[in-house]
Scaffold this motif. Structure first.
Motif, PDB file in Angstrom:
ATOM      1  N   MET A   1       0.844  -1.183   0.000  1.00  0.00           N
ATOM      2  CA  MET A   1       0.000   0.000   0.000  1.00  0.00           C
ATOM      3  C   MET A   1       0.885   1.242   0.000  1.00  0.00           C
ATOM      4  O   MET A   1       1.933   1.262   0.586  1.00  0.00           O
ATOM      5  CB  MET A   1      -0.901   0.019   1.228  1.00  0.00           C
ATOM      6  CG  MET A   1      -1.857  -1.128   1.270  1.00  0.00           C
ATOM      7  SD  MET A   1      -2.937  -0.954   2.684  1.00  0.00           S
ATOM      8  CE  MET A   1      -3.880  -2.436   2.509  1.00  0.00           C
ATOM      9  N   LYS A   2       0.408   2.288  -0.640  1.00  0.00           N
ATOM     10  CA  LYS A   2       1.227   3.470  -0.771  1.00  0.00           C
ATOM     11  C   LYS A   2       0.427   4.708  -0.408  1.00  0.00           C
ATOM     12  O   LYS A   2      -0.781   4.726  -0.483  1.00  0.00           O
ATOM     13  CB  LYS A   2       1.730   3.620  -2.214  1.00  0.00           C
ATOM     14  CG  LYS A   2       2.510   2.410  -2.723  1.00  0.00           C
ATOM     15  CD  LYS A   2       2.904   2.618  -4.163  1.00  0.00           C
ATOM     16  CE  LYS A   2       3.627   1.412  -4.724  1.00  0.00           C
ATOM     17  NZ  LYS A   2       3.978   1.564  -6.125  1.00  0.00           N
ATOM     18  N   LYS A   3       1.153   5.740  -0.047  1.00  0.00           N
ATOM     19  CA  LYS A   3       0.541   7.044   0.119  1.00  0.00           C
ATOM     20  C   LYS A   3       0.916   7.858  -1.093  1.00  0.00           C
ATOM     21  O   LYS A   3       2.076   8.114  -1.331  1.00  0.00           O
ATOM     22  CB  LYS A   3       1.045   7.709   1.391  1.00  0.00           C
ATOM     23  CG  LYS A   3       0.491   9.095   1.585  1.00  0.00           C
ATOM     24  CD  LYS A   3       1.061   9.717   2.828  1.00  0.00           C
ATOM     25  CE  LYS A   3       0.532  11.122   2.996  1.00  0.00           C
ATOM     26  NZ  LYS A   3       1.086  11.768   4.171  1.00  0.00           N
ATOM     27  N   PHE A   4      -0.047   8.232  -1.930  1.00  0.00           N
ATOM     28  CA  PHE A   4       0.237   8.969  -3.135  1.00  0.00           C
ATOM     29  C   PHE A   4       0.244  10.456  -2.847  1.00  0.00           C
ATOM     30  O   PHE A   4      -0.565  10.960  -2.076  1.00  0.00           O
ATOM     31  CB  PHE A   4      -0.795   8.646  -4.207  1.00  0.00           C
ATOM     32  CG  PHE A   4      -0.688   7.231  -4.691  1.00  0.00           C
ATOM     33  CD1 PHE A   4       0.168   6.897  -5.717  1.00  0.00           C
ATOM     34  CD2 PHE A   4      -1.414   6.228  -4.084  1.00  0.00           C
ATOM     35  CE1 PHE A   4       0.272   5.600  -6.148  1.00  0.00           C
ATOM     36  CE2 PHE A   4      -1.311   4.928  -4.499  1.00  0.00           C
ATOM     37  CZ  PHE A   4      -0.464   4.618  -5.535  1.00  0.00           C
ATOM     38  N   ILE A   5       1.165  11.143  -3.487  1.00  0.00           N
ATOM     39  CA  ILE A   5       1.384  12.550  -3.201  1.00  0.00           C
ATOM     40  C   ILE A   5       0.668  13.410  -4.226  1.00  0.00           C
ATOM     41  O   ILE A   5       0.474  13.023  -5.365  1.00  0.00           O
ATOM     42  CB  ILE A   5       2.893  12.867  -3.184  1.00  0.00           C
ATOM     43  CG1 ILE A   5       3.568  12.030  -2.079  1.00  0.00           C
ATOM     44  CG2 ILE A   5       3.165  14.335  -2.960  1.00  0.00           C
ATOM     45  CD1 ILE A   5       5.049  12.179  -2.023  1.00  0.00           C
ATOM     46  N   ASN A 200       8.018   3.099   6.825  1.00  0.00           N
ATOM     47  CA  ASN A 200       9.397   3.383   6.439  1.00  0.00           C
ATOM     48  C   ASN A 200       9.771   2.688   5.129  1.00  0.00           C
ATOM     49  O   ASN A 200       8.941   2.043   4.489  1.00  0.00           O
ATOM     50  CB  ASN A 200      10.368   3.023   7.568  1.00  0.00           C
ATOM     51  CG  ASN A 200      10.381   1.515   7.858  1.00  0.00           C
ATOM     52  OD1 ASN A 200       9.991   0.686   7.038  1.00  0.00           O
ATOM     53  ND2 ASN A 200      10.858   1.165   9.044  1.00  0.00           N
ATOM     54  N   GLU A 201      11.039   2.837   4.742  1.00  0.00           N
ATOM     55  CA  GLU A 201      11.487   2.300   3.452  1.00  0.00           C
ATOM     56  C   GLU A 201      11.387   0.775   3.381  1.00  0.00           C
ATOM     57  O   GLU A 201      11.370   0.207   2.287  1.00  0.00           O
ATOM     58  CB  GLU A 201      12.933   2.728   3.187  1.00  0.00           C
ATOM     59  CG  GLU A 201      13.123   4.227   3.031  1.00  0.00           C
ATOM     60  CD  GLU A 201      13.365   4.943   4.352  1.00  0.00           C
ATOM     61  OE1 GLU A 201      13.848   6.089   4.322  1.00  0.00           O
ATOM     62  OE2 GLU A 201      13.054   4.350   5.410  1.00  0.00           O
ATOM     63  N   GLU A 202      11.335   0.116   4.530  1.00  0.00           N
ATOM     64  CA  GLU A 202      11.201  -1.345   4.561  1.00  0.00           C
ATOM     65  C   GLU A 202       9.750  -1.784   4.673  1.00  0.00           C
ATOM     66  O   GLU A 202       9.455  -2.983   4.682  1.00  0.00           O
ATOM     67  CB  GLU A 202      11.986  -1.928   5.745  1.00  0.00           C
ATOM     68  CG  GLU A 202      13.501  -1.890   5.572  1.00  0.00           C
ATOM     69  CD  GLU A 202      14.055  -0.495   5.748  1.00  0.00           C
ATOM     70  OE1 GLU A 202      13.591   0.218   6.666  1.00  0.00           O
ATOM     71  OE2 GLU A 202      14.940  -0.103   4.959  1.00  0.00           O
ATOM     72  N   GLY A 203       8.836  -0.815   4.755  1.00  0.00           N
ATOM     73  CA  GLY A 203       7.421  -1.151   4.841  1.00  0.00           C
ATOM     74  C   GLY A 203       6.933  -1.399   6.252  1.00  0.00           C
ATOM     75  O   GLY A 203       5.798  -1.855   6.450  1.00  0.00           O
ATOM     76  N   ASN A 204       7.766  -1.077   7.268  1.00  0.00           N
ATOM     77  CA  ASN A 204       7.387  -1.292   8.662  1.00  0.00           C
ATOM     78  C   ASN A 204       6.739  -0.050   9.257  1.00  0.00           C
ATOM     79  O   ASN A 204       6.928   1.070   8.771  1.00  0.00           O
ATOM     80  CB  ASN A 204       8.613  -1.694   9.479  1.00  0.00           C
ATOM     81  CG  ASN A 204       9.195  -3.019   9.015  1.00  0.00           C
ATOM     82  OD1 ASN A 204       8.463  -3.964   8.729  1.00  0.00           O
ATOM     83  ND2 ASN A 204      10.524  -3.093   8.916  1.00  0.00           N
ATOM     84  N   GLU A 235       3.760  -2.217   1.465  1.00  0.00           N
ATOM     85  CA  GLU A 235       4.658  -1.849   0.365  1.00  0.00           C
ATOM     86  C   GLU A 235       4.971  -0.368   0.527  1.00  0.00           C
ATOM     87  O   GLU A 235       4.058   0.462   0.564  1.00  0.00           O
ATOM     88  CB  GLU A 235       3.984  -2.096  -0.985  1.00  0.00           C
ATOM     89  CG  GLU A 235       4.845  -1.717  -2.174  1.00  0.00           C
ATOM     90  CD  GLU A 235       4.103  -1.868  -3.491  1.00  0.00           C
ATOM     91  OE1 GLU A 235       4.622  -1.374  -4.505  1.00  0.00           O
ATOM     92  OE2 GLU A 235       3.006  -2.462  -3.499  1.00  0.00           O
ATOM     93  N   PRO A 236       6.238   0.033   0.657  1.00  0.00           N
ATOM     94  CA  PRO A 236       6.553   1.449   0.883  1.00  0.00           C
ATOM     95  C   PRO A 236       6.234   2.315  -0.319  1.00  0.00           C
ATOM     96  O   PRO A 236       6.088   1.823  -1.449  1.00  0.00           O
ATOM     97  CB  PRO A 236       8.063   1.420   1.159  1.00  0.00           C
ATOM     98  CG  PRO A 236       8.548   0.183   0.486  1.00  0.00           C
ATOM     99  CD  PRO A 236       7.427  -0.818   0.597  1.00  0.00           C
TER     100      PRO A 236
END
Length: 258
Positions: A1-5, A200-204, A235-236
């Motif tokens: 999952m992502k946060k879209f800008i 974070n970059e690792e998806g945590n 998913e970052p």
């Protein structure tokens, strides 16, 4: 999952007017009024606003619009501090996000009346274009959108399956009893709160916070942290081809059986 800008922000104009009081003894005197302005100039202020504006994917799905036109009003006080931020006719409930952005923006040079700093109210219209690349570039955008909504439903299901509420949860948060003063007598059969976290970059999950009525609540946050620690990593977000941190703000609603 992502946060879209946010894809693009267009500022049209800026309106500002100083609060003044007319002195009946000097009506004929022409006042010297200087409007408030950003310390680094209006163009840099616009740029910093645009850079700070991001919105979680679930809010984009909720708004369900490619473009929004908003008018933001705010006050610049005598010290140049920005406050009383509002989105006029806030149909999509964006005032909270806009307020958060303004806390990161630099002070302004306050307005002056006859050489003295005064409060002033300002407003500007903006047009926001939301960009969801995976949706817009695909012929199966509806299919991909449905898939993303399914992912969020799966996350909520997993979060709720791990979430163990404190034993005194109902007394502390739902009813006002005994020493607890945070709860309210409710007529609704729902209880709502907000969780915020960073992926974070690792998806945590990092920087986990819980809010009830927009106030941070560390007591419930302990249970939220335990639940998220057991959830599947995300998913970052990707920016310029690189994995980056992203912030999420998700509402949680639980049903109450009476």
């Amino acid at each position: 999952m992502k946060k879209f800008i946010l894809g693009f922000i267009l500022f049209v104009t800026l309106v500002s007017y100083a609060q003044t009081e007319i002195d009946s003894t000097s009506v004929a005197f022409k006042e010297d009024v200087v409007k408030a302005k950003p310390i680094d100039g209006i163009e840099n202020f616009k740029l910093k606003f645009a850079e700070s504006f991001s919105i979680p994917t679930e809010r984009i799905l909720e708004i369900n619009r490619k473009q929004l036109s908003l008018i933001i009003s705010f006050q610049v006080d005598e010290n140049g501090k920005l406050n009383h931020i509002k989105v006029l006719n806030d149909k999509y409930k964006l005032t909270s996000e806009i307020n958060q952005i303004f806390t990161t923006l630099p002070d302004w040079i306050p307005a002056k009346k006859n050489g003295i700093n005064v409060k002033s109210f300002n407003s500007f219209p903006i047009t926001i274009n939301f960009r969801l690349p995976d949706y817009e570039k695909s012929e199966n955008s509806l299919e991909k959108r449905t898939a993303l909504e399914t992912e969020y439903k799966a996350f909520y299901y997993e979060f709720n399956s791990h979430m163990i509420y404190p034993r005194d949860f109902w007394e502390r948060y739902y009813y006002k009893k005994g020493a607890y003063e945070t709860g309210e007598n409710k007529t609704s059969n729902e209880f709502k709160y907000i969780i915020e976290f960073t992926i974070n970059e690792e998806g945590n999950f990092e920087n986990i916070k819980t809010f009830i009525n927009e106030k941070p609540d560390e007591y419930l946050n302990k249970a939220v942290k335990r639940s998220l620690a057991k959830c599947t990593p995300w998913e970052p977000a990707i920016e310029n081809g690189k994995k980056v941190k992203s912030n999420m703000r998700l509402p949680v609603t639980i049903k109450i059986k009476k």
